[in-house]
Design an enzyme around this catalytic site. Structure first.
Site, PDB file in Angstrom:
ATOM      1  N   LYS A  94       0.855  -1.182   0.000  1.00 59.07           N
ATOM      2  CA  LYS A  94       0.000   0.000   0.000  1.00 59.07           C
ATOM      3  C   LYS A  94       0.893   1.235   0.000  1.00 59.07           C
ATOM      4  O   LYS A  94       1.690   1.443   0.911  1.00 59.07           O
ATOM      5  CB  LYS A  94      -0.918   0.022   1.224  1.00 59.07           C
ATOM      6  CG  LYS A  94      -1.834   1.246   1.264  1.00 59.07           C
ATOM      7  CD  LYS A  94      -2.746   1.210   2.481  1.00 59.07           C
ATOM      8  CE  LYS A  94      -3.659   2.425   2.533  1.00 59.07           C
ATOM      9  NZ  LYS A  94      -4.550   2.409   3.711  1.00 59.07           N
ATOM     10  N   LYS A 141      -2.319  -1.500  -3.580  1.00 55.19           N
ATOM     11  CA  LYS A 141      -3.135  -0.286  -3.553  1.00 55.19           C
ATOM     12  C   LYS A 141      -2.219   0.926  -3.669  1.00 55.19           C
ATOM     13  O   LYS A 141      -1.195   0.969  -2.982  1.00 55.19           O
ATOM     14  CB  LYS A 141      -3.924  -0.239  -2.231  1.00 55.19           C
ATOM     15  CG  LYS A 141      -4.852   0.963  -2.083  1.00 55.19           C
ATOM     16  CD  LYS A 141      -5.585   0.888  -0.754  1.00 55.19           C
ATOM     17  CE  LYS A 141      -6.540   2.073  -0.610  1.00 55.19           C
ATOM     18  NZ  LYS A 141      -7.275   2.047   0.668  1.00 55.19           N
TER      19      LYS A 141
END
Length: 329
Positions: free
Chosen positions: A195, A253
């Site tokens: 992420k 992400k």
């Protein structure tokens, strides 16, 4: 004379579909959902046209509709009242909290719906950070203990998988051990392994009022724990560690600007890969559509198919409901 002509396999849709390498279906989608306190309440999120915060009763209604469209998984986020926020995140494991009651309500009404609650402290934090703050720093190990309590609470409420999105070091192992010790051996972990500290999260943070506060002596962003967007090899390091700690699904992400990371991770691992088509990506498409610059349906399907082509197995996307309606047509 040309003997090999690639266009022969593009002559019509029937031929093209026979040789198509990737096919998008509703089974690929996880719908992120924002939940708020109250009853029969719905609030539009201005930066995300078509997306709403809903009270539990309307969230259940939405989940029923999603399931009827073929979307079988949801990812839950809570809009926490300001008076419940502190620096410990203790509301996150309140047995009668908004998240816990939402999980129970969805599982009671739509037993087949896969429920994946978000595990992070930022919606519960007075500082807007994913962890506990001490002396101006985000504490790692103390935060992990809080995340473990949060995860067990979600499992007790009926969650199928928990989705830690915080990026603390070692948290997958701490969560896995806590779930095992509590008897939740079948509750999986969707680990946000790669992420990045990204500018594409803006609309999401406004939806939950969970951005880091800029009026306090604390980090003004999340760069001390989320990944540097300049890096790619580091993503594999994060992924391998989370797998060793017990992750069941690996998340990358953001999505569209990070397809290279999805592809790189796909080549390296056999575990299922999730990718998050984040709020900023959603907002950009919707803004272009509203201005007449892009075709809504075609752009949605092309964008989501790109994730499958890059190697993702599941797609967390605010387009899930709309894409399901398009595909079902």
């Amino acid at each position: 004379m040309i003997h090999s002509r690639n266009r022969r396999l593009r002559v019509n849709e029937s031929i093209r579909s026979l040789v198509r390498e990737n096919v998008l279906t509703t089974d690929d989608f996880v719908m992120p959902i924002f939940v708020m306190e109250g009853e029969n309440k719905q609030e539009a999120i201005p930066s995300m046209p078509g997306i709403f915060r809903r009270s539990i009763d309307l969230t259940v209604k939405e989940c029923k509709e999603l399931f009827s469209l073929g979307v079988k998984a949801v990812n839950l986020y809570m809009k926490v009242s300001e008076n419940l926020k502190d620096n410990t995140g203790k509301e996150a494991w309140n047995k009668d909290g908004l998240m816990q009651n939402t999980i129970k309500a969805i599982k009671d009404a739509v037993p087949g719906m896969v429920v994946m609650p978000d595990v992070a402290l930022d919606p519960y934090s007075i500082y807007g950070h994913d962890g506990i703050i001490e002396n101006g720093k985000v504490l790692n190990d103390a935060t992990n203990d809080a995340l473990a309590r949060m995860s067990v609470s979600h499992a007790e409420a009926g969650a199928d998988l928990v989705a830690p999105s915080d990026m603390m070091d070692g948290r997958v192992l701490v969560i896995r051990e806590a779930l095992e010790e509590s008897g939740f051996t079948d509750v999986g972990i969707v680990s946000y392994a790669a992420k990045y500290a990204s500018s594409f999260y803006g609309p999401f943070r406004s939806a939950l009022d969970s951005a880091p506060k800029d009026d306090m002596e604390i980090p003004k962003d999340k760069k001390t724990y989320q990944m540097d967007f300049h890096n790619s090899r580091e993503a594999l390091n994060e992924v391998y560690k989370d797998i060793d700690e017990g992750a069941d699904v690996i998340m990358i992400k953001p999505g569209l600007p990070y397809l290279d990371i999805v592809s790189k991770v796909r080549e390296a691992i056999d575990l299922p890969i999730a990718v998050y088509n984040v709020s900023g990506e959603y907002a950009m498409v919707k803004a272009a559509v509203q201005n007449g610059w892009l075709d809504n349906d075609k752009t949605i399907i092309e964008s989501l198919t790109c994730f499958k082509r890059a190697g993702a197995d599941m797609i967390f996307t605010y387009f899930a409901k709309e894409a399901a309606m398009i595909l079902n047509k």
